[in-house]
Design a protein around this motif. Structure first.
Motif, mmCIF file in Angstrom:
data_model
loop_
_atom_site.group_PDB
_atom_site.id
_atom_site.type_symbol
_atom_site.label_atom_id
_atom_site.label_comp_id
_atom_site.label_asym_id
_atom_site.label_seq_id
_atom_site.Cartn_x
_atom_site.Cartn_y
_atom_site.Cartn_z
ATOM 1 N N GLY A 1 96.948 78.970 31.458
ATOM 2 C CA GLY A 1 96.046 77.823 31.528
ATOM 3 C C GLY A 1 96.773 76.525 31.256
ATOM 4 N N ARG A 2 96.039 75.434 31.415
ATOM 5 C CA ARG A 2 96.624 74.106 31.247
ATOM 6 C C ARG A 2 96.214 73.523 29.895
ATOM 7 N N PRO A 3 96.946 72.550 29.392
ATOM 8 C CA PRO A 3 96.568 71.930 28.117
ATOM 9 C C PRO A 3 95.323 71.060 28.288
ATOM 10 N N VAL A 4 94.269 71.432 27.603
ATOM 11 C CA VAL A 4 93.022 70.662 27.603
ATOM 12 C C VAL A 4 92.685 70.362 26.153
ATOM 13 N N LEU B 1 87.290 75.399 33.046
ATOM 14 C CA LEU B 1 88.200 74.294 32.728
ATOM 15 C C LEU B 1 89.662 74.630 33.017
ATOM 16 N N GLY B 2 89.951 75.937 33.086
ATOM 17 C CA GLY B 2 91.347 76.354 33.217
ATOM 18 C C GLY B 2 92.145 76.064 31.970
ATOM 19 N N ALA B 3 91.479 76.122 30.802
ATOM 20 C CA ALA B 3 92.102 75.709 29.544
ATOM 21 C C ALA B 3 92.938 76.828 28.927
ATOM 22 N N ALA B 4 94.040 76.440 28.317
ATOM 23 C CA ALA B 4 94.933 77.413 27.694
ATOM 24 C C ALA B 4 94.417 77.901 26.343
ATOM 25 N N LYS B 5 93.808 77.018 25.572
ATOM 26 C CA LYS B 5 93.419 77.365 24.204
ATOM 27 C C LYS B 5 91.991 76.915 23.950
ATOM 28 N N GLU C 1 74.853 74.186 35.201
ATOM 29 C CA GLU C 1 75.240 72.856 35.665
ATOM 30 C C GLU C 1 76.763 72.726 35.706
ATOM 31 N N LEU C 2 77.435 73.295 34.730
ATOM 32 C CA LEU C 2 78.894 73.277 34.737
ATOM 33 C C LEU C 2 79.437 74.048 35.933
ATOM 34 N N SER D 1 85.747 67.783 38.638
ATOM 35 C CA SER D 1 86.453 68.087 37.397
ATOM 36 C C SER D 1 85.461 68.013 36.236
ATOM 37 N N LEU D 2 85.613 68.926 35.279
ATOM 38 C CA LEU D 2 84.759 68.907 34.094
ATOM 39 C C LEU D 2 85.376 68.078 32.971
#
Length: 303
Positions: A7-10, A35-39, A218-219, A228-229
């Motif tokens: 994932g990416r840094p969010v 979100l594709g979030a890493a953490k 909705e998300l 993009s969220l």
């Protein structure tokens, strides 16, 4: 070799309106995927039956999840009188049924009054509270009853919203660690007929309200539409909105980031504070000590 996190840094918080029938962790993983979030992490689980405010932390915001967990919570709860269940809610098996006495608003109000302020609760066996490293609900499913000492909690607000022949709805604001299922069960016991929760909606958590919460559907709709969220994320420091802010100069900021306490001439009192370098650069959470110093407690990564 350490595993690289996918994932990416969010960094930030997303306040979600949890749907009924979904675990908090499943919701967290679904939003993390969107979100594709890493953490990622949440700030205290809601029961599958419950809906409402669930702040989700991403990246640097996860450092403050415990502080958020310690905050007051708000709920709307609907209860059924005359029926007691294993779990204290409608997801559990019925344990007993009892006739419901005729209740007017004055009688119910007099019982509610006894639960306002500082009270003690015995946590449900179907709670996530741990005993010897295992959550109580695991013991309950094995038919093992664990002794649970009463725990002090504070009911700051307890308002009767509506009342029927065999049900009522209450609005509650309470301190951390309060079990609404237990509160409803205890109210039912005081009325002499038992009760259980049939619907529970969290309206407040860590200072975030229902008005700020986004439904999962909705998300999903926005993400499937190519949006993009990220613009929905609240900044990391919003998790600490209840703390006063302190602005540090260059030298003070350097010391704090090196893990050193600094003395502030005009600082008085003690407690947690938000730390800023200048007007906008958020450094993290600090603590004002009795000696009049500001010490770093939890700092965010400075890119």
């Amino acid at each position: 070799m350490s595993r690289r996190r996918k994932g990416r840094p969010v960094n930030g918080l997303l306040v979600v309106d949890k749907p009924a029938g979904m675990t908090s962790n499943k919701l967290l993983q679904a939003v993390r995927h969107l979100l594709g979030a890493a953490k990622a992490g949440h700030t205290g689980a809601l029961d599958p039956l419950a809906t409402g405010v669930l702040p989700l932390c991403f990246g640097e915001a996860t450092k403050f999840s415990q502080w958020m967990l310690d905050s007051d919570k708000g709920y709307l709860a609907r209860a059924r009188l005359g029926v007691t269940t294993e779990t204290g809610d409608s997801d559990g098996e019925v344990v007993s049924t009892d006739p419901v006495p005729e209740l007017d608003e004055d009688r119910l109000e007099s019982v509610l009054a006894s639960f306002r302020g500082e009270i003690e609760q015995i946590p449900s066996m179907y709670s996530a509270l741990k005993h010897n490293g295992r959550p109580l609900y695991e013991y309950a499913r094995e038919g093992i009853d664990v002794e649970r000492p009463p725990r002090p909690v504070t009911i700051r607000e307890l308002v009767l919203e509506s009342q029927g022949a065999d049900e009522f709805e209450i609005r509650v604001t309470c301190t951390k660690g309060t079990y609404i299922r237990t509160l409803v069960e205890d109210i039912g016991q005081a009325l002499g007929c038992g009760a259980h929760v049939t619907a529970l909606r969290r309206t407040l958590a860590a200072g975030y309200t229902l008005e700020q919460a986004m439904p999962l559907e909705e998300l999903v709709r926005r993400r499937e539409g190519g949006e993009s969220l990220d613009p929905l994320l609240y900044p990391v420091e919003s998790a600490l909105a209840g703390c006063p802010a302190i602005t540090l100069d260059d030298d003070e900021s350097r010391s704090i980031l090196n893990g050193q306490a600094v003395r502030m001439k005009s600082q008085s009192g003690t407690g947690s504070v938000r730390l800023y370098h200048g007007a906008e650069r958020f450094l993290g959470l600090g603590e004002v000590t009795p000696a009049g110093e500001v010490a770093p407690r939890r700092l965010v990564r400075q890119d």
